[in-house]
Motif scaffolding. Sequence first.
Motif, short mmCIF file in Angstrom:
data_model
loop_
_atom_site.label_atom_id
_atom_site.label_comp_id
_atom_site.label_asym_id
_atom_site.label_seq_id
_atom_site.Cartn_x
_atom_site.Cartn_y
_atom_site.Cartn_z
N LEU A 91 19.08 -8.71 -11.16
CA LEU A 91 17.62 -8.57 -11.22
C LEU A 91 17.29 -7.08 -11.32
N TRP A 92 17.66 -6.47 -12.44
CA TRP A 92 17.39 -5.06 -12.72
C TRP A 92 18.02 -4.18 -11.64
N SER A 93 19.16 -4.55 -11.13
CA SER A 93 19.52 -3.89 -9.86
C SER A 93 20.96 -3.47 -9.67
N ASN A 117 13.24 -3.92 3.68
CA ASN A 117 14.38 -4.71 3.17
C ASN A 117 14.22 -5.21 1.74
N SER A 118 13.04 -5.08 1.17
CA SER A 118 12.82 -5.57 -0.19
C SER A 118 11.71 -4.74 -0.81
N GLY A 119 11.61 -4.83 -2.12
CA GLY A 119 10.54 -4.12 -2.80
C GLY A 119 9.17 -4.61 -2.33
N SER A 120 9.07 -5.92 -2.12
CA SER A 120 7.79 -6.48 -1.67
C SER A 120 7.38 -5.92 -0.32
N GLU A 121 8.32 -5.90 0.60
CA GLU A 121 8.01 -5.36 1.94
C GLU A 121 7.63 -3.89 1.86
N ALA A 122 8.30 -3.17 0.98
CA ALA A 122 8.01 -1.74 0.86
C ALA A 122 6.58 -1.53 0.33
N ASN A 123 6.20 -2.30 -0.69
CA ASN A 123 4.83 -2.15 -1.22
C ASN A 123 3.79 -2.62 -0.22
N ASP A 124 4.13 -3.68 0.50
CA ASP A 124 3.25 -4.19 1.55
C ASP A 124 3.04 -3.10 2.61
N GLY A 170 1.31 -5.44 -14.05
CA GLY A 170 2.17 -4.70 -13.12
C GLY A 170 2.88 -5.69 -12.21
N TYR A 171 4.04 -5.29 -11.69
CA TYR A 171 4.76 -6.14 -10.74
C TYR A 171 5.13 -5.34 -9.50
N HIS A 172 4.69 -5.84 -8.35
CA HIS A 172 4.98 -5.12 -7.11
C HIS A 172 5.52 -6.03 -6.03
N GLY A 173 5.79 -7.30 -6.36
CA GLY A 173 6.41 -8.18 -5.38
C GLY A 173 5.60 -9.42 -5.09
N VAL A 174 5.98 -10.09 -4.01
CA VAL A 174 5.47 -11.45 -3.78
C VAL A 174 4.92 -11.72 -2.38
N GLY A 200 1.54 2.03 -9.42
CA GLY A 200 2.04 1.77 -10.77
C GLY A 200 3.54 1.99 -10.86
N GLU A 201 4.19 1.16 -11.68
CA GLU A 201 5.59 1.40 -12.01
C GLU A 201 5.61 2.42 -13.15
N PRO A 202 6.48 3.41 -13.09
CA PRO A 202 6.55 4.37 -14.21
C PRO A 202 6.70 3.63 -15.55
N ALA A 222 4.14 5.56 -6.75
CA ALA A 222 5.04 5.25 -7.86
C ALA A 222 5.99 4.17 -7.38
N ASP A 223 5.88 3.00 -7.97
CA ASP A 223 6.80 1.91 -7.62
C ASP A 223 8.06 2.09 -8.48
N GLU A 224 9.06 2.69 -7.85
CA GLU A 224 10.32 3.04 -8.54
C GLU A 224 11.38 1.96 -8.32
N VAL A 225 10.94 0.76 -7.94
CA VAL A 225 11.91 -0.27 -7.57
C VAL A 225 12.88 -0.58 -8.72
N ILE A 226 12.39 -0.56 -9.96
CA ILE A 226 13.29 -0.73 -11.11
C ILE A 226 13.71 0.62 -11.70
N CYS A 227 12.76 1.54 -11.81
CA CYS A 227 13.06 2.79 -12.53
C CYS A 227 13.96 3.73 -11.74
N SER A 282 14.01 0.47 -4.24
CA SER A 282 14.83 -0.65 -3.78
C SER A 282 15.88 -0.93 -4.86
N LYS A 283 16.34 -2.14 -4.96
CA LYS A 283 17.26 -2.59 -6.02
C LYS A 283 18.44 -1.63 -6.21
N GLN A 284 18.31 -0.72 -7.22
CA GLN A 284 19.44 0.14 -7.57
C GLN A 284 19.77 1.16 -6.48
#
Length: 456
Positions: free
Chosen positions: A57-59, A116-123, A150-154, A224-226, A257-262, A286-288
Amino acid sequence: MDTQPNSPEARDKKYHMHAYTNARRHQEVGPLIIEKGDGIYVEDISGKRYIEAMSGLWSVGVGFSEKRLVDAATRQMAKLPFYHNFTHKGHSPVIDLAEKLVTMAPVPMSKAFFTNSGSEANDTAMKMIWYRSNALGQPQKKKIISRKRGYHGVTIASASLTGLPYNHMSFDLPIANVLHTSSPHHWREAQPGETEQQFSTRLADDLEKLILAEGPDTVAAFFGEPVMGAGGVVVPPAGYWEKIQAVLKKYDILLVADEVICGFGRTGNMFGTETYAMQPDIMVMSKQISSSYLPISAMLVNDRVFDPLADESNRIGTFGHGFTAGGHPVAAAVALENIAIIEERNLVANAREVGAHMQKRLAGLAAHDLVGEVRGVALIGAMELVTDKATKAPWGNVGALGGLVNGILQQNGVISRNMGDSLAFCPPLIINDKQVDDIFDAVEKSLDEAARQVKA
Ligand SMILES: Cc1ncc(COP(=O)(O)O)c(C=O)c1O
């Protein structure tokens, strides 16, 4: 498909509810069960091998068989398998990782906070922003702006930030105080003849109008995600971040800056923030960060954010927020080793160099009958699938063509992911030119097969 009643497939259907899956359809089609990983490849339960062109998952930046990460986890697990950072406690891996992240940030940052996750971080970022506004005596400054697509989690807050319909529908989202401004997809959203710069100017104007309509003193932050990922890999048009940031600055609005993928090399620099000259107040990672070998996410906050938070926690008596496993020592140890590998093996340069080859191969498919647009930067990209290039209309329902090509590609040994009719590519950072060719040779073959089916 194996229909033995006791097979893993049958037990999956019986017991396991999948994420991001049509739960009824799953009962018909069943799972693809992945058993093993090796470099950029994964193998399913029947022994079929695939190139994982989405890094899971991009990670999974360092690939699916990095022994150093296994060893780092084993060492830390044996030494201290768990400790936390509540109430002034700490442990070495989380301190080392906080120092590493703050010092490697491309813009001045003050502290790292772990989740522990991108969602928690954005929350958490959203909660910090609200807490900060209260600390500054600006209780009305609570609105957050993110973008369509945009995608920032669930989680309830991060899904609200996400600008995709299926993350809101039937969940009664978004919550109050979350607003969505225009999506920056030039090919889809620009007016006829509008250049990228003109389009970016119009999007910055849209943002300013929204801020003025809501009242500038009520808007706290912009997320925003870059480069947008899950919204279909939308690369910002020329001038976009410069113009958006000018508006945010004018109205004293924080940038997240949501760098979860970038983050960690994906766009050819360590962070997307560098690639697009962003000046965020909060960076979400997160992720990478751990190549997803273990769940961990982090937020970096600058002094503009940290100082009021610190004062408010002092006034109240504590910062009443934190997760049991936030900054988990084993995950932190794995993240540190993963970042060391990315640095030692020059995987960011590899993303740039092999990424240039991937973009060339993508561009080479732009002329295909089923491809409306190709886009991307370094090792992230997508193609937009259409049957009518002039009208850009989908083939039947949105996602039908994307699903068809994605399914054929999987049969041809490459795992990609279609977001609607955008087919995405985000391979591990360790990939080489020859492996990129293997992916895009399979993509070309799959597009030809899909074209025959569409014609029929
Ligand atoms: C940019 C971005 N932010 C946040 C998230 C949410 O992360 P998680 O799935 O770990 O909650 C994702 C996940 O894909 C993402 O791509």
